[in-house]
Motif scaffolding. Sequence first.
Motif, mmCIF file in Angstrom:
data_model
loop_
_atom_site.group_PDB
_atom_site.id
_atom_site.type_symbol
_atom_site.label_atom_id
_atom_site.label_comp_id
_atom_site.label_asym_id
_atom_site.label_seq_id
_atom_site.Cartn_x
_atom_site.Cartn_y
_atom_site.Cartn_z
ATOM 1 N N ALA A 135 0.826 -1.205 0.000
ATOM 2 C CA ALA A 135 0.000 0.000 0.000
ATOM 3 C C ALA A 135 0.862 1.257 0.000
ATOM 4 C CB ALA A 135 -0.937 0.001 1.204
ATOM 5 N N ASP A 136 1.964 1.227 0.740
ATOM 6 C CA ASP A 136 2.853 2.391 0.854
ATOM 7 C C ASP A 136 4.294 1.910 0.978
ATOM 8 O OD1 ASP A 136 4.186 4.732 1.381
ATOM 9 O OD2 ASP A 136 3.110 5.178 3.242
ATOM 10 N N GLU A 137 5.049 2.026 -0.091
ATOM 11 C CA GLU A 137 6.435 1.549 -0.128
ATOM 12 C C GLU A 137 7.298 2.229 0.935
ATOM 13 O OE1 GLU A 137 9.056 -1.188 -1.487
ATOM 14 O OE2 GLU A 137 7.047 -0.948 -2.301
ATOM 15 N N GLY A 138 6.905 3.422 1.373
ATOM 16 C CA GLY A 138 7.661 4.144 2.390
ATOM 17 C C GLY A 138 7.654 3.464 3.749
ATOM 18 N N LEU A 139 6.719 2.528 3.963
ATOM 19 C CA LEU A 139 6.645 1.821 5.244
ATOM 20 C C LEU A 139 7.616 0.651 5.329
ATOM 21 C CD1 LEU A 139 2.764 1.649 5.664
ATOM 22 C CD2 LEU A 139 4.347 3.112 6.905
ATOM 23 N N LYS A 140 8.284 0.326 4.211
ATOM 24 C CA LYS A 140 9.146 -0.857 4.181
ATOM 25 C C LYS A 140 10.249 -0.790 5.232
ATOM 26 C CE LYS A 140 11.389 -4.007 1.040
ATOM 27 N NZ LYS A 140 11.581 -4.377 -0.353
ATOM 28 N N ALA A 141 10.878 0.365 5.383
ATOM 29 C CA ALA A 141 11.965 0.503 6.362
ATOM 30 C C ALA A 141 11.449 0.291 7.786
ATOM 31 C CB ALA A 141 12.621 1.871 6.228
ATOM 32 N N ILE A 142 10.277 0.828 8.089
ATOM 33 C CA ILE A 142 9.686 0.682 9.432
ATOM 34 C C ILE A 142 9.389 -0.789 9.718
ATOM 35 C CG2 ILE A 142 7.676 1.245 10.860
ATOM 36 C CD1 ILE A 142 7.518 3.890 9.228
ATOM 37 N N ARG A 162 10.633 -3.472 8.202
ATOM 38 C CA ARG A 162 11.865 -4.263 8.205
ATOM 39 C C ARG A 162 12.594 -4.107 9.544
ATOM 40 N NH1 ARG A 162 13.162 -8.287 5.523
ATOM 41 N NH2 ARG A 162 12.700 -7.340 3.528
ATOM 42 N N LYS A 163 12.673 -2.854 10.034
ATOM 43 C CA LYS A 163 13.383 -2.589 11.291
ATOM 44 C C LYS A 163 12.688 -3.287 12.468
ATOM 45 C CE LYS A 163 15.535 1.072 13.893
ATOM 46 N NZ LYS A 163 15.081 2.022 14.875
ATOM 47 N N ALA A 164 11.358 -3.326 12.444
ATOM 48 C CA ALA A 164 10.607 -3.961 13.520
ATOM 49 C C ALA A 164 10.635 -5.496 13.399
ATOM 50 C CB ALA A 164 9.169 -3.465 13.514
ATOM 51 N N GLY A 165 11.078 -6.009 12.248
ATOM 52 C CA GLY A 165 11.163 -7.453 12.061
ATOM 53 C C GLY A 165 9.872 -8.094 11.587
ATOM 54 N N PHE A 166 8.926 -7.300 11.096
ATOM 55 C CA PHE A 166 7.635 -7.838 10.674
ATOM 56 C C PHE A 166 7.672 -8.464 9.283
ATOM 57 C CE2 PHE A 166 5.827 -4.238 13.450
ATOM 58 C CZ PHE A 166 5.986 -5.002 14.595
ATOM 59 N N LEU A 167 8.703 -8.168 8.497
ATOM 60 C CA LEU A 167 8.784 -8.717 7.137
ATOM 61 C C LEU A 167 9.604 -10.000 7.094
ATOM 62 C CD1 LEU A 167 9.267 -5.437 5.089
ATOM 63 C CD2 LEU A 167 7.184 -6.734 5.471
ATOM 64 N N THR A 168 10.151 -10.394 8.220
ATOM 65 C CA THR A 168 10.950 -11.608 8.302
ATOM 66 C C THR A 168 10.074 -12.762 8.729
ATOM 67 O OG1 THR A 168 12.813 -10.249 9.008
ATOM 68 C CG2 THR A 168 13.028 -12.614 9.328
ATOM 69 N N ARG A 169 10.219 -13.881 8.028
ATOM 70 C CA ARG A 169 9.375 -15.018 8.335
ATOM 71 C C ARG A 169 9.732 -15.612 9.686
ATOM 72 N NH1 ARG A 169 8.203 -20.461 4.876
ATOM 73 N NH2 ARG A 169 6.991 -21.432 6.512
#
Length: 107
Positions: free
Chosen positions: A91-98, A100-107
């Motif tokens: 929805a918003d590519e700008g949220l990717k860093a947030i 990733r840093k929080a660890g939500f994109l890691t399986r």
Amino acid sequence: MQDILQHIATGRRKNSIARVRLLSGEGKIVVNSRPLENYFSRESHRLIIMQPIEAANVVKKFDIYANVNGGGISGQAGAIRHGIARALVKADEGLKAIMRKAGFLTR
């Protein structure tokens, strides 16, 4: 007829797989055709699911519909969190860093 903007993503954790749809709305979350509170009786599971939404600061901006199967209830909560994070990034590519840093994109 108005096109409804939706973002679809898949989240996984352990043996659980969640298919998540993110639609513009007022913050309703439905899991397997049941309200979030009915599906996840533990507060800790509901908090896990809300983490990416709160991190992105979009609590009342999207309705979320998730279908999840496999694994146990904790794995399902984690899979939904992963799916929500991936859908928010779509929805918003700008949220990717947030995310990733929080660890939500890691399986």
